[in-house]
Design an enzyme around this catalytic site. Structure first.
Site, mmCIF file in Angstrom:
data_model
loop_
_atom_site.group_PDB
_atom_site.id
_atom_site.type_symbol
_atom_site.label_atom_id
_atom_site.label_comp_id
_atom_site.label_asym_id
_atom_site.label_seq_id
_atom_site.Cartn_x
_atom_site.Cartn_y
_atom_site.Cartn_z
ATOM 1 N N GLU A 164 -0.773 -13.707 3.152
ATOM 2 C CA GLU A 164 -1.662 -12.548 3.046
ATOM 3 C C GLU A 164 -3.121 -13.007 3.046
ATOM 4 O OE1 GLU A 164 0.540 -8.926 1.425
ATOM 5 O OE2 GLU A 164 -0.496 -9.873 -0.242
ATOM 6 N N LYS A 210 1.379 -1.106 -5.503
ATOM 7 C CA LYS A 210 0.200 -1.375 -6.349
ATOM 8 C C LYS A 210 0.087 -0.325 -7.479
ATOM 9 C CE LYS A 210 -1.921 -3.429 -2.320
ATOM 10 N NZ LYS A 210 -3.113 -4.013 -1.736
ATOM 11 N N ASN A 225 4.475 -2.791 -1.237
ATOM 12 C CA ASN A 225 3.808 -3.054 -2.523
ATOM 13 C C ASN A 225 2.970 -1.820 -2.852
ATOM 14 O OD1 ASN A 225 2.351 -3.967 -4.691
ATOM 15 N ND2 ASN A 225 1.092 -5.416 -3.520
ATOM 16 N N GLY A 245 -6.128 -4.415 2.794
ATOM 17 C CA GLY A 245 -6.789 -3.137 2.527
ATOM 18 C C GLY A 245 -8.069 -2.910 3.322
ATOM 19 N N SER A 303 -3.127 -5.120 5.938
ATOM 20 C CA SER A 303 -3.419 -4.004 6.838
ATOM 21 C C SER A 303 -2.361 -3.818 7.927
ATOM 22 C CB SER A 303 -4.813 -4.166 7.468
ATOM 23 O OG SER A 303 -5.811 -4.094 6.469
ATOM 24 N N HIS A 362 0.080 -12.553 -6.184
ATOM 25 C CA HIS A 362 -0.668 -11.645 -5.308
ATOM 26 C C HIS A 362 -2.172 -11.851 -5.530
ATOM 27 C CE1 HIS A 362 -2.274 -8.059 -3.430
ATOM 28 N NE2 HIS A 362 -1.118 -7.949 -2.793
ATOM 29 N N GLU A 383 -4.588 -9.891 -5.676
ATOM 30 C CA GLU A 383 -5.250 -8.959 -6.603
ATOM 31 C C GLU A 383 -4.990 -9.359 -8.057
ATOM 32 O OE1 GLU A 383 -3.764 -5.322 -4.888
ATOM 33 O OE2 GLU A 383 -5.045 -5.617 -3.145
#
Ligand code: PEP
Length: 249
Positions: free
Chosen positions: A166, A12, A10, A172, A210, A94, A96
């Site tokens: 996730e 992003k 991904n 991250g 991560s 997702h 985010e």
């Protein structure tokens, strides 16, 4: 049950230019990946160039998000018809997008229904926050997300539906979950899927958060985990290649 391994990068809001995304796609397209299916999810503006760069390769292209409506006054959004000829499917839900664009489970359910209804593959993201993890609410949160996110869909098949577990606190942060935690989450996810009549034993569950060359062994060996959704490390071709290799066994 052998479900086959899948690793998806991904990207992003990276890399900086379409030319950089195209170059990265070419590098990924040339990677050896015995035993592992591969995918990349570039930014919307790079979808066409990346799809062209990967045409004829074994690497599938995914959108990072898609709208639930087929067309109309939805500034900044992509419809499923815009993905045709470019992407095999889309990431849906997702964290985010949930965080930045206000997607709740009701919207995620509509998006999932739209992607699957269009004959595309959906990678549905679920996961708990740091506070929910600390309160040991992971299983309850995952069950609720699956219940709500699948409320609009019927007839899910394993070739077109993947779940990415996730944990938000691991994305991250350089602080991945443990393999044992990911395995427990995968069990919970499959139990929740069964309630919806989904052939859960055939559905792939990826871990994301991560994953790196250094941490991948933890997940490649975790029961019930069939691959990874990789953010930051997917932008570094050496790291991504090592992750793919680890899942290839
Ligand atoms: C992600 O955002 O899907 C993700 C897994 O990111 P990272 O690998 O950077 O934690």
């Amino acid at each position: 049950m052998s479900r086959g391994r899948l690793v998806v990068g991904n990207w992003k809001m990276n890399p900086a230019t379409v030319a950089d995304a195209t170059a990265l796609a070419r590098t990924v397209g040339a990677m050896a990946h015995p035993g592992t299916e591969m995918g990349v999810a570039p930014a919307a503006i790079a979808l066409t160039a990346v799809a062209d760069a990967l045409r004829g390769s074994d690497v599938s292209v995914y959108a990072q998000d898609v709208h639930w409506e087929v067309a109309g006054a939805y500034t900044g959004q992509l419809s499923v018809s815009m993905l045709r000829g470019r992407a095999a499917g889309s990431i849906v839900g997702h964290s985010e997008v949930r965080r930045d664009q206000g997607d709740d489970d009701a919207r995620v359910a509509r998006k999932l229904g739209r992607v699957l209804g269009a004959g595309l593959r959906a990678i549905l993201c679920v996961g708990e926050t740091e506070a929910q993890f600390a309160a040991e609410e992971t299983a309850a949160v995952l069950k609720q997300q699956i219940d709500r996110d699948l409320s609009d869909v019927r007839g899910i098949t394993a070739d077109r539906f993947v779940v990415a577990y996730e944990p938000i606190w691991a994305i991250g942060t350089g602080r991945p979950a443990t393999g044992a935690h990911a395995s427990a989450a995968a069990r919970t996810i499959r139990t929740a899927l069964r309630v919806h009549g989904v052939p859960a034993d055939a559905i792939r569950v990826l871990y994301g958060g991560s994953v790196s060359a250094a941490s991948v062994a933890e997940f490649a060996g975790a029961a019930g985990i069939d691959g990874a959704l990789v953010g930051g490390a997917s932008l570094k071709s050496d790291e991504f290649a090592a992750i793919i290799k680890a899942f290839g066994g």
